[in-house]
Design a protein around this motif. Structure first.
Motif, mmCIF file in Angstrom:
data_model
loop_
_atom_site.group_PDB
_atom_site.id
_atom_site.type_symbol
_atom_site.label_atom_id
_atom_site.label_comp_id
_atom_site.label_asym_id
_atom_site.label_seq_id
_atom_site.Cartn_x
_atom_site.Cartn_y
_atom_site.Cartn_z
ATOM 1 N N ALA A 45 -32.111 58.424 9.673
ATOM 2 C CA ALA A 45 -33.507 58.889 9.795
ATOM 3 C C ALA A 45 -34.328 57.803 10.459
ATOM 4 O O ALA A 45 -34.065 56.619 10.289
ATOM 5 C CB ALA A 45 -34.068 59.146 8.402
ATOM 6 N N SER A 46 -35.304 58.226 11.292
ATOM 7 C CA SER A 46 -36.077 57.182 12.015
ATOM 8 C C SER A 46 -36.940 56.415 11.018
ATOM 9 O O SER A 46 -37.207 56.907 9.933
ATOM 10 C CB SER A 46 -36.966 57.864 13.046
ATOM 11 N N ALA B 24 -33.576 48.069 20.940
ATOM 12 C CA ALA B 24 -33.357 47.899 19.495
ATOM 13 C C ALA B 24 -33.548 49.226 18.759
ATOM 14 O O ALA B 24 -32.807 49.567 17.844
ATOM 15 C CB ALA B 24 -34.339 46.874 18.947
ATOM 16 N N ASP B 25 -34.532 49.986 19.210
ATOM 17 C CA ASP B 25 -34.845 51.254 18.557
ATOM 18 C C ASP B 25 -33.636 52.189 18.589
ATOM 19 O O ASP B 25 -33.181 52.703 17.568
ATOM 20 C CB ASP B 25 -36.024 51.882 19.325
ATOM 21 N N GLY C 73 -30.523 51.379 19.417
ATOM 22 C CA GLY C 73 -29.347 50.753 18.829
ATOM 23 C C GLY C 73 -29.299 50.961 17.326
ATOM 24 O O GLY C 73 -28.244 51.210 16.731
ATOM 25 N N PHE C 74 -30.486 50.912 16.697
ATOM 26 C CA PHE C 74 -30.562 51.098 15.241
ATOM 27 C C PHE C 74 -30.043 52.479 14.877
ATOM 28 O O PHE C 74 -29.301 52.657 13.909
ATOM 29 C CB PHE C 74 -32.033 50.948 14.829
ATOM 30 N N LYS C 75 -30.396 53.467 15.702
ATOM 31 C CA LYS C 75 -29.992 54.862 15.401
ATOM 32 C C LYS C 75 -28.518 55.067 15.679
ATOM 33 O O LYS C 75 -27.812 55.735 14.928
ATOM 34 C CB LYS C 75 -30.807 55.822 16.268
ATOM 35 N N GLY D 278 -26.174 52.827 15.764
ATOM 36 C CA GLY D 278 -25.267 51.954 15.009
ATOM 37 C C GLY D 278 -24.650 50.863 15.863
ATOM 38 O O GLY D 278 -23.739 50.167 15.445
#
Lengths: 78, 84
Positions: free
Chosen positions: A77-78, A52-53, A55-57, A59
């Protein structure tokens, strides 16, 4: 012309056509029955997924869909 | 104990992953692997939301308390920096 000669000619023509078709057919992810000349989007198959981490970055959680136009950057940005 | 912003970021990450998986499951409704992963993230997300709401107050009006005060409006508004 003898009937059997005609049949042989027909069969030979058929197998040649198939060979040409086979040679022409590029190895592809499209199903066997894919009419030429039509747009087709290969169907997504399940495969690896990002955490998830990440994937969030990126997209997306699917690496196969992680196709940034700009080579790098655009990372939120994290 | 996670800080407020870390907890919020975690919830956002789960929400994003869940949404991506939802899109995939819409077109692959019988994909076992996708459903298993979806379940995993759904559980992790609700745990994170539960903790966040208990410690920092409601994220959505739906989570507003109705015991003594309707506290949904007390926290930062979603568009404010502190809420993200």
């Amino acid at each position: 012309m003898e009937l059997h000669v005609l049949e042989e000619m027909a069969m030979r023509a058929q197998s040649e056509a198939e060979e040409r078709q086979a040679a022409y057919q590029p190895p592809s992810v499209f199903p066997a029955v894919t009419p030429p000349g039509m747009a087709y989007v290969p169907y997504q198959q399940w495969g690896d997924v990002y955490e998830a981490d990440k994937g969030f970055k990126r997209g997306t959680v699917f690496p196969v869909l992680d196709l940034p136009f700009a080579p790098e950057g655009g990372d939120c940005a994290s | 104990m996670k800080a407020k912003t870390d907890l919020m970021r975690m919830i956002q990450k789960y929400d994003f992953a869940l949404y991506d998986l939802m899109l995939y499951l819409d077109t692959h409704p019988s994909c076992k692997e996708a459903m298993a992963l979806f379940d995993k993230y759904r559980m992790q997300r609700s745990a994170a939301v539960k903790e966040y709401v208990e410690r920092f107050g409601p994220i959505k009006a739906l989570q507003s308390s109705t015991e003594d005060k309707w506290n949904w409006g007390a926290g930062p508004y979603p568009w404010e920096k502190e809420a993200n």
